[in-house]
Design a protein around this motif. Structure first.
Motif, PDB file in Angstrom:
ATOM      1  N   LEU A  18       0.853  -1.177   0.000  1.00  0.00           N
ATOM      2  CA  LEU A  18       0.000   0.000   0.000  1.00  0.00           C
ATOM      3  C   LEU A  18       0.889   1.227   0.000  1.00  0.00           C
ATOM      4  CD1 LEU A  18      -2.803  -0.739   2.647  1.00  0.00           C
ATOM      5  CD2 LEU A  18      -3.122  -0.464   0.188  1.00  0.00           C
ATOM      6  N   ARG A  19       0.356   2.322  -0.537  1.00  0.00           N
ATOM      7  CA  ARG A  19       1.065   3.592  -0.493  1.00  0.00           C
ATOM      8  C   ARG A  19       0.175   4.631   0.166  1.00  0.00           C
ATOM      9  NH1 ARG A  19       2.579   7.900  -5.232  1.00  0.00           N
ATOM     10  NH2 ARG A  19       4.648   8.536  -4.492  1.00  0.00           N
ATOM     11  N   LEU A  20       0.617   5.128   1.285  1.00  0.00           N
ATOM     12  CA  LEU A  20      -0.109   6.179   1.982  1.00  0.00           C
ATOM     13  C   LEU A  20       0.405   7.540   1.538  1.00  0.00           C
ATOM     14  CD1 LEU A  20      -0.161   4.772   5.644  1.00  0.00           C
ATOM     15  CD2 LEU A  20      -1.708   4.277   3.733  1.00  0.00           C
ATOM     16  N   SER A  21      -0.517   8.489   1.478  1.00  0.00           N
ATOM     17  CA  SER A  21      -0.168   9.873   1.161  1.00  0.00           C
ATOM     18  C   SER A  21      -0.667  10.778   2.265  1.00  0.00           C
ATOM     19  CB  SER A  21      -0.797  10.300  -0.171  1.00  0.00           C
ATOM     20  OG  SER A  21      -0.346   9.518  -1.242  1.00  0.00           O
ATOM     21  N   CYS A  22       0.026  11.876   2.443  1.00  0.00           N
ATOM     22  CA  CYS A  22      -0.374  12.863   3.442  1.00  0.00           C
ATOM     23  C   CYS A  22      -0.196  14.242   2.806  1.00  0.00           C
ATOM     24  CB  CYS A  22       0.464  12.731   4.696  1.00  0.00           C
ATOM     25  SG  CYS A  22       0.179  14.026   5.921  1.00  0.00           S
ATOM     26  N   ALA A  23      -1.307  14.911   2.559  1.00  0.00           N
ATOM     27  CA  ALA A  23      -1.281  16.244   1.950  1.00  0.00           C
ATOM     28  C   ALA A  23      -1.321  17.303   3.036  1.00  0.00           C
ATOM     29  CB  ALA A  23      -2.467  16.401   1.013  1.00  0.00           C
ATOM     30  N   ALA A  24      -0.435  18.279   2.937  1.00  0.00           N
ATOM     31  CA  ALA A  24      -0.311  19.321   3.944  1.00  0.00           C
ATOM     32  C   ALA A  24      -0.727  20.675   3.391  1.00  0.00           C
ATOM     33  CB  ALA A  24       1.122  19.392   4.444  1.00  0.00           C
ATOM     34  N   SER A  25      -1.274  21.472   4.262  1.00  0.00           N
ATOM     35  CA  SER A  25      -1.617  22.851   3.891  1.00  0.00           C
ATOM     36  C   SER A  25      -1.483  23.728   5.124  1.00  0.00           C
ATOM     37  CB  SER A  25      -3.041  22.935   3.347  1.00  0.00           C
ATOM     38  OG  SER A  25      -3.980  22.524   4.314  1.00  0.00           O
ATOM     39  N   THR A  28       4.427  26.491   6.080  1.00  0.00           N
ATOM     40  CA  THR A  28       5.395  26.167   5.034  1.00  0.00           C
ATOM     41  C   THR A  28       5.879  24.739   5.223  1.00  0.00           C
ATOM     42  OG1 THR A  28       6.090  28.472   4.962  1.00  0.00           O
ATOM     43  CG2 THR A  28       7.523  26.847   3.905  1.00  0.00           C
ATOM     44  N   PHE A  29       5.348  23.861   4.405  1.00  0.00           N
ATOM     45  CA  PHE A  29       5.574  22.427   4.537  1.00  0.00           C
ATOM     46  C   PHE A  29       7.053  22.081   4.464  1.00  0.00           C
ATOM     47  CE2 PHE A  29       4.697  17.996   4.118  1.00  0.00           C
ATOM     48  CZ  PHE A  29       5.506  17.506   3.107  1.00  0.00           C
ATOM     49  N   SER A  30       7.762  22.705   3.537  1.00  0.00           N
ATOM     50  CA  SER A  30       9.133  22.288   3.253  1.00  0.00           C
ATOM     51  C   SER A  30      10.120  22.629   4.360  1.00  0.00           C
ATOM     52  CB  SER A  30       9.603  22.911   1.939  1.00  0.00           C
ATOM     53  OG  SER A  30       9.537  24.320   2.018  1.00  0.00           O
ATOM     54  N   ASN A  31       9.717  23.407   5.353  1.00  0.00           N
ATOM     55  CA  ASN A  31      10.630  23.773   6.437  1.00  0.00           C
ATOM     56  C   ASN A  31      10.721  22.724   7.539  1.00  0.00           C
ATOM     57  OD1 ASN A  31      11.066  26.173   5.146  1.00  0.00           O
ATOM     58  ND2 ASN A  31       9.900  27.431   6.583  1.00  0.00           N
ATOM     59  N   TYR A  32       9.810  21.761   7.539  1.00  0.00           N
ATOM     60  CA  TYR A  32       9.664  20.880   8.689  1.00  0.00           C
ATOM     61  C   TYR A  32       9.835  19.413   8.343  1.00  0.00           C
ATOM     62  CZ  TYR A  32       7.750  25.006  10.911  1.00  0.00           C
ATOM     63  OH  TYR A  32       7.593  26.269  11.432  1.00  0.00           O
ATOM     64  N   ASP A  73       7.479  15.117  -1.384  1.00  0.00           N
ATOM     65  CA  ASP A  73       7.539  15.980  -2.557  1.00  0.00           C
ATOM     66  C   ASP A  73       7.147  17.376  -2.074  1.00  0.00           C
ATOM     67  OD1 ASP A  73       7.163  17.418  -4.903  1.00  0.00           O
ATOM     68  OD2 ASP A  73       6.267  15.748  -5.971  1.00  0.00           O
ATOM     69  N   ASN A  74       8.138  18.219  -1.847  1.00  0.00           N
ATOM     70  CA  ASN A  74       7.862  19.545  -1.292  1.00  0.00           C
ATOM     71  C   ASN A  74       7.108  20.436  -2.279  1.00  0.00           C
ATOM     72  OD1 ASN A  74       8.982  18.921   1.171  1.00  0.00           O
ATOM     73  ND2 ASN A  74      10.985  19.813   0.696  1.00  0.00           N
ATOM     74  N   ALA A  75       7.246  20.170  -3.553  1.00  0.00           N
ATOM     75  CA  ALA A  75       6.494  20.952  -4.541  1.00  0.00           C
ATOM     76  C   ALA A  75       5.004  20.659  -4.459  1.00  0.00           C
ATOM     77  CB  ALA A  75       7.011  20.654  -5.940  1.00  0.00           C
ATOM     78  N   LYS A  76       4.666  19.457  -3.988  1.00  0.00           N
ATOM     79  CA  LYS A  76       3.262  19.052  -3.862  1.00  0.00           C
ATOM     80  C   LYS A  76       2.773  19.083  -2.425  1.00  0.00           C
ATOM     81  CE  LYS A  76       3.274  16.069  -7.964  1.00  0.00           C
ATOM     82  NZ  LYS A  76       3.017  14.701  -8.496  1.00  0.00           N
ATOM     83  N   ASN A  77       3.652  19.506  -1.494  1.00  0.00           N
ATOM     84  CA  ASN A  77       3.283  19.529  -0.072  1.00  0.00           C
ATOM     85  C   ASN A  77       2.743  18.174   0.391  1.00  0.00           C
ATOM     86  OD1 ASN A  77       4.038  22.185  -0.006  1.00  0.00           O
ATOM     87  ND2 ASN A  77       1.995  23.007   0.354  1.00  0.00           N
ATOM     88  N   THR A  78       3.421  17.128  -0.001  1.00  0.00           N
ATOM     89  CA  THR A  78       2.932  15.779   0.284  1.00  0.00           C
ATOM     90  C   THR A  78       4.064  14.895   0.772  1.00  0.00           C
ATOM     91  OG1 THR A  78       1.225  16.006  -1.413  1.00  0.00           O
ATOM     92  CG2 THR A  78       1.709  13.785  -0.650  1.00  0.00           C
ATOM     93  N   VAL A  79       3.749  14.074   1.752  1.00  0.00           N
ATOM     94  CA  VAL A  79       4.673  13.048   2.221  1.00  0.00           C
ATOM     95  C   VAL A  79       4.012  11.685   1.991  1.00  0.00           C
ATOM     96  CG1 VAL A  79       3.829  13.159   4.610  1.00  0.00           C
ATOM     97  CG2 VAL A  79       6.123  12.287   4.150  1.00  0.00           C
ATOM     98  N   TYR A  80       4.838  10.686   1.689  1.00  0.00           N
ATOM     99  CA  TYR A  80       4.342   9.364   1.330  1.00  0.00           C
ATOM    100  C   TYR A  80       4.941   8.303   2.249  1.00  0.00           C
ATOM    101  CZ  TYR A  80       3.466  11.933  -3.008  1.00  0.00           C
ATOM    102  OH  TYR A  80       3.068  12.860  -3.928  1.00  0.00           O
TER     103      TYR A  80
END
Length: 125
Positions: A18-25, A28-32, A73-80
């Motif tokens: 399985l592949r989990l995704s986590c979308a952030a909003s 600033t996602f890329s700082n953390y 993927d910091n451009a998509k604000n997403t961690v997998y």
């Protein structure tokens, strides 16, 4: 504050993936740094994996090392979280979380200030 929404959970047979995704909003996602945790019924929340802000450093619990891969993927604000060779003992609600502070990678729940709602992963034997 950052808002996190997980997706990708489900029912899978042992040995599956399985592949989990986590979308952030919000923040600033890329700082953390970001992390994945899981909680099975009757058990405490436990660390699964974490990744630095750049993605250059990753950390895993011994129980998932070699089977799970965290990425971002910091451009998509997403961690997998790519989960392979799943086992029944991986069954749990999986949560993504954002570190409270920049400049580190934490692995304990107390160090993470924002959490998603969780996504159920069930592995059948």
């Amino acid at each position: 504050q950052v808002q996190l929404v997980e997706s990708g959970g489900g029912l899978v047979q042992a040995g599956g993936s399985l592949r989990l995704s986590c979308a952030a909003s919000g923040r600033t996602f890329s700082n953390y740094a970001m992390g994945w945790f899981r909680q099975a019924p009757g058990k405490e929340r436990e660390f699964v994996a974490a990744i630095s802000w750049s993605g250059g450093n990753t950390y895993y619990a011994d129980s998932v090392k070699g089977r799970f891969t965290i990425s971002r993927d910091n451009a998509k604000n997403t961690v997998y979280l790519q989960m392979n060779s799943l086992k029944p003992e991986d069954t749990a609600v999986y949560y993504c979380a954002a570190d409270r502070f920049t400049g580190r990678v934490a692995t304990t729940p107390e160090d993470f200030g924002s959490w998603g709602q969780g996504t159920q992963v069930t592995v059948s034997s």
